[in-house]
Scaffold this active site. Structure first.
Site, PDB file in Angstrom:
ATOM      1  N   CYS A 101       0.864  -1.177   0.000  1.00 43.51           N
ATOM      2  CA  CYS A 101       0.000   0.000   0.000  1.00 43.51           C
ATOM      3  C   CYS A 101       0.906   1.235   0.000  1.00 43.51           C
ATOM      4  O   CYS A 101       2.128   1.129   0.125  1.00 43.51           O
ATOM      5  CB  CYS A 101      -0.889  -0.001   1.231  1.00 43.51           C
ATOM      6  N   HIS A 154       5.766  -5.132   8.631  1.00 41.32           N
ATOM      7  CA  HIS A 154       5.791  -6.523   9.094  1.00 41.32           C
ATOM      8  C   HIS A 154       5.980  -7.492   7.924  1.00 41.32           C
ATOM      9  O   HIS A 154       5.039  -8.108   7.449  1.00 41.32           O
ATOM     10  CB  HIS A 154       4.502  -6.839   9.859  1.00 41.32           C
ATOM     11  N   HIS A 157       3.964   1.749  11.714  1.00 46.39           N
ATOM     12  CA  HIS A 157       2.843   1.488  12.621  1.00 46.39           C
ATOM     13  C   HIS A 157       2.585   2.643  13.581  1.00 46.39           C
ATOM     14  O   HIS A 157       1.522   2.707  14.208  1.00 46.39           O
ATOM     15  CB  HIS A 157       3.119   0.213  13.434  1.00 46.39           C
ATOM     16  N   CYS A 159       2.568   5.720   8.916  1.00 44.61           N
ATOM     17  CA  CYS A 159       1.638   5.876   7.794  1.00 44.61           C
ATOM     18  C   CYS A 159       0.745   7.093   8.059  1.00 44.61           C
ATOM     19  O   CYS A 159       0.190   7.225   9.157  1.00 44.61           O
ATOM     20  CB  CYS A 159       0.789   4.616   7.644  1.00 44.61           C
ATOM     21  N   GLU A 194       0.692  -0.715  16.315  1.00 42.43           N
ATOM     22  CA  GLU A 194      -0.171   0.423  15.956  1.00 42.43           C
ATOM     23  C   GLU A 194      -1.073   0.811  17.125  1.00 42.43           C
ATOM     24  O   GLU A 194      -1.273   2.000  17.410  1.00 42.43           O
ATOM     25  CB  GLU A 194      -1.019   0.105  14.728  1.00 42.43           C
ATOM     26  N   CYS A 246      -8.156   1.509   6.866  1.00 45.42           N
ATOM     27  CA  CYS A 246      -7.532   2.209   5.742  1.00 45.42           C
ATOM     28  C   CYS A 246      -8.043   1.682   4.405  1.00 45.42           C
ATOM     29  O   CYS A 246      -8.513   0.551   4.296  1.00 45.42           O
ATOM     30  CB  CYS A 246      -6.012   2.137   5.854  1.00 45.42           C
ATOM     31  N   SER A 289       1.706  -9.754  10.750  1.00 43.72           N
ATOM     32  CA  SER A 289       1.039  -8.715   9.966  1.00 43.72           C
ATOM     33  C   SER A 289      -0.464  -8.793  10.199  1.00 43.72           C
ATOM     34  O   SER A 289      -1.123  -9.737   9.769  1.00 43.72           O
ATOM     35  CB  SER A 289       1.352  -8.897   8.472  1.00 43.72           C
ATOM     36  N   SER A 290      -1.004  -7.788  10.877  1.00 46.08           N
ATOM     37  CA  SER A 290      -2.426  -7.786  11.217  1.00 46.08           C
ATOM     38  C   SER A 290      -3.299  -7.835   9.969  1.00 46.08           C
ATOM     39  O   SER A 290      -4.240  -8.622   9.879  1.00 46.08           O
ATOM     40  CB  SER A 290      -2.764  -6.537  12.037  1.00 46.08           C
ATOM     41  N   SER A 294       2.041  -5.373   3.366  1.00 48.07           N
ATOM     42  CA  SER A 294       3.493  -5.239   3.526  1.00 48.07           C
ATOM     43  C   SER A 294       4.267  -6.334   2.785  1.00 48.07           C
ATOM     44  O   SER A 294       5.464  -6.491   2.983  1.00 48.07           O
ATOM     45  CB  SER A 294       3.861  -5.240   5.013  1.00 48.07           C
TER      46      SER A 294
END
Length: 316
Positions: free
Chosen positions: A17, A46, A79, A101, A131, A200, A228-229, A273
């Protein structure tokens, strides 16, 4: 030998992204400007492949600011960090660059705005995620209440039920957040939320793309890291949308080929990511074992770009 036929449905958008792209660029530009080593507090994004690539170029990853020396530049990860981190860097006269971000920064600003208006803040997020730690750290300890599930809402103890607002972690599942927000609104009718969903655009788009390929596939592979969430949410979204087999893989070597031996259709996506080179690697691994047809399923187009901080656009 004739290879079995298989259709790969490639979800689009997928992978990097704008926030991740910007964060990686920040580390690379910092190395160009100040030379190695440049320190990075927490993994910049991540993904091991990305982190190892930057490490090879001279980035040093540390978990705490205390682990970085005073005389080398330090970068804060995409994050976001608690307010105490840049304050400590300033106290130590460090050169630091914030790679948070901009969409996460927007949530930070919301939290501060709510607090300034006398509202208590409830954050929808995952306990312990960087985050969440960074966002809750924009306000004094205890000023932000965390909820992870609709059930958590029932146990909230607030100062004044008429003076609260909510914010959300940007990488959550849209569907899960809807349930939690509904629970918050049911218990606190006066609660104030963001004008526009804080999840997002990239998280939303990648989840919608998975939902669109789910009816076509027997299995879903999400390329991304276990920490990575947004990648883990993509697996959950695939499962909820009817994929009997939905797995997170870091790269092609993680694929369980026995589980996929008899299937005819596989969906592939990548977390925000995960670089496209890892998607190509997975496709090549399928081509070595199957007679592959690739179909791209595009549900949105992304053309967002975030500028890097001014400090990196100026000469050393």
């Amino acid at each position: 030998m004739t290879l079995p036929a298989l259709t790969l449905y490639l979800a689009a958008p997928r992978g990097f992204c704008a926030g991740v792209d910007r964060a990686i660029k920040i580390v690379e530009m910092a190395l160009d400007k100040w030379g190695a080593p440049v320190y990075v507090r927490h993994e910049i994004v991540h993904n091991k492949f990305v982190v190892n690539g930057l490490r090879d170029k001279g980035a040093v990853f540390v978990e705490q600011l205390a682990d970085a020396p005073d005389d080398r530049p330090v970068i804060f990860s995409a994050h976001g960090v608690a307010k105490s981190v840049p304050a400590e860097a300033e106290r130590r006269n460090m050169i630091f660059v914030d790679a948070t971000c901009p969409l996460v920064t927007k949530v930070h600003n919301e939290a501060e705005r709510h607090a300034a208006a006398g509202l208590q803040v409830v954050m929808i997020g995952h306990d312990g995620h960087p985050e969440t730690i960074g966002t809750m750290g924009q306000l004094p300890d205890g000023d932000v209440l965390l909820v992870e599930t609709p059930a958590d809402v029932a146990g909230l103890e607030v100062r004044d039920a008429t003076k609260i607002a909510f914010i959300t972690q940007t990488t959550l599942s849209v569907d899960d957040t809807i349930e939690i927000i509904a629970a918050l609104r049911a218990r606190f009718p006066a609660i104030i939320g963001p004008h526009k969903e804080d999840i997002c655009y990239a998280t939303t788009n990648r989840q919608m793309a998975v939902k669109s390929i789910a009816p076509k596939i027997e299995a879903l592979l999400v390329i991304g890291a276990p920490n990575s969430s947004n990648s883990r949410r993509l697996v959950e979204v695939g499962s909820a949308a009817g994929c009997a087999y939905a797995q997170l893989v870091q790269r092609a070597t993680d694929i369980d080929w026995r589980a996929l031996a008899t299937i005819k259709s596989v969906g592939i996506t990548a977390g925000a990511s995960a670089p496209e080179v890892l998607v190509d690697e997975v496709i090549d691994a399928f081509r070595a074992r199957f007679d592959v047809t690739v179909e791209i399923v595009e549900t949105a187009q992304e053309n967002i770009e975030f500028k890097v901080p001014r400090a990196l656009r100026q000469p050393a």
